[in-house]
Design a protein around this motif. Structure first.
Motif, short mmCIF file in Angstrom:
data_model
loop_
_atom_site.label_atom_id
_atom_site.label_comp_id
_atom_site.label_asym_id
_atom_site.label_seq_id
_atom_site.Cartn_x
_atom_site.Cartn_y
_atom_site.Cartn_z
N ALA A 192 0.85 -1.20 0.00
CA ALA A 192 0.00 0.00 0.00
C ALA A 192 0.88 1.25 0.00
O ALA A 192 1.24 1.75 1.05
CB ALA A 192 -0.92 -0.02 1.22
N PRO A 193 1.22 1.76 -1.19
CA PRO A 193 2.13 2.90 -1.27
C PRO A 193 1.45 4.20 -0.85
O PRO A 193 0.43 4.59 -1.40
CB PRO A 193 2.50 2.94 -2.74
CG PRO A 193 1.30 2.38 -3.43
CD PRO A 193 0.74 1.36 -2.49
N ASP A 194 1.99 4.85 0.17
CA ASP A 194 1.48 6.15 0.60
C ASP A 194 2.66 6.96 1.11
O ASP A 194 2.91 7.03 2.30
CB ASP A 194 0.43 5.97 1.70
CG ASP A 194 -0.28 7.27 2.04
OD1 ASP A 194 0.09 8.33 1.48
OD2 ASP A 194 -1.19 7.25 2.87
N VAL A 195 3.40 7.55 0.16
CA VAL A 195 4.59 8.31 0.54
C VAL A 195 4.29 9.80 0.63
O VAL A 195 5.11 10.56 1.14
CB VAL A 195 5.76 8.05 -0.44
CG1 VAL A 195 6.21 6.59 -0.34
CG2 VAL A 195 5.39 8.39 -1.87
N GLY A 196 3.13 10.24 0.12
CA GLY A 196 2.73 11.63 0.24
C GLY A 196 3.53 12.59 -0.63
O GLY A 196 3.53 13.79 -0.38
N VAL A 197 4.22 12.08 -1.61
CA VAL A 197 5.04 12.92 -2.48
C VAL A 197 4.53 12.79 -3.91
O VAL A 197 4.34 11.68 -4.40
CB VAL A 197 6.53 12.50 -2.41
CG1 VAL A 197 7.38 13.33 -3.36
CG2 VAL A 197 7.04 12.60 -0.99
N GLY A 198 4.32 13.92 -4.57
CA GLY A 198 3.85 13.90 -5.94
C GLY A 198 2.41 13.45 -6.06
O GLY A 198 2.03 12.83 -7.05
N ARG A 199 1.58 13.78 -5.05
CA ARG A 199 0.19 13.34 -5.04
C ARG A 199 -0.61 13.97 -6.17
O ARG A 199 -0.55 15.16 -6.40
CB ARG A 199 -0.44 13.69 -3.69
CG ARG A 199 -1.90 13.38 -3.46
CD ARG A 199 -2.26 11.92 -3.29
NE ARG A 199 -1.46 11.14 -2.40
CZ ARG A 199 -1.83 10.79 -1.17
NH1 ARG A 199 -2.98 11.16 -0.68
NH2 ARG A 199 -1.03 10.05 -0.44
#
Length: 189
Positions: A30-37
């Motif tokens: 579950a990718p959630d890095v908050g960058v480039g949303r």
């Protein structure tokens, strides 16, 4: 490093990429890095149903708030239940049925006209959706819309297009099933 070492590195990287792709597709990663949303709309999809909106609401809410049929348990499982909200896992066949994507979502019920979904875990970091029910001349109207967010700029946006296409197909099938069942219930004496 000799050819054996290089081959082992390439094989290891290939395995890692394959595992990562499978993890993304099934929702296990579950990718959630908050960058480039980036976000994109889901829907709208509109269905007119020849049934009162209370009946339509009950058809949608039944598997979450009441007893679930065996067929529905293969598609969703309630993990926690409150008065007006549940935490549920949803299972969707992907890759021609060879894999199953699993999402975890909160589902909030506002009787008789609204049901809201918010993704907690899945193949993208963010999804919000709503089903709105209004009275209509021939019964009721069910309107679906939402938004899907991905991280990773352009690469994430591409992934979001793939996920959104399958997501909206799944919603369309659900809306069709809701229409059929609500109209069946309304036709009963």
């Amino acid at each position: 490093m000799g050819w054996v070492g290089r081959t082992a590195v390439v094989a290891g990287l290939g395995g890692a990429v394959t595992a990562g792709c499978l993890g993304l597709v099934t929702g296990a990663l579950a990718p959630d890095v908050g960058v480039g949303r980036r976000t994109r709309p889901l829907g709208p999809q509109v269905v007119d149903i020849a049934a009162p909106r209370e009946v339509v609401f009950d058809v949608i809410a039944q598997p979450y708030l009441g007893r679930s049929t065996r067929a529905m348990r293969e598609k969703a499982r309630v993990l926690e239940r409150g008065d007006d909200m549940v935490l549920a896992e949803h299972f969707t066949p992907v890759a021609g049925g060879r894999l199953t994507a699993k999402t975890t979502e909160t589902v909030r019920f506002t009787r008789p006209g609204r049901i809201d979904f918010r993704l907690v875990r899945g193949p993208v970091p963010a999804v919000i959706e709503s089903f709105r029910l209004t009275e209509h001349a021939s019964g009721s109207r069910l309107e679906y819309e939402g938004g899907l967010g991905t991280d990773g700029w352009a690469l994430g946006e591409r992934w979001g297009r793939l996920v959104a296409a399958r997501w909206e197909e799944t919603v369309a099938a659900s809306l069709s099933a809701v229409k059929k069942e609500a109209e069946r219930r309304s036709a009963l004496p």
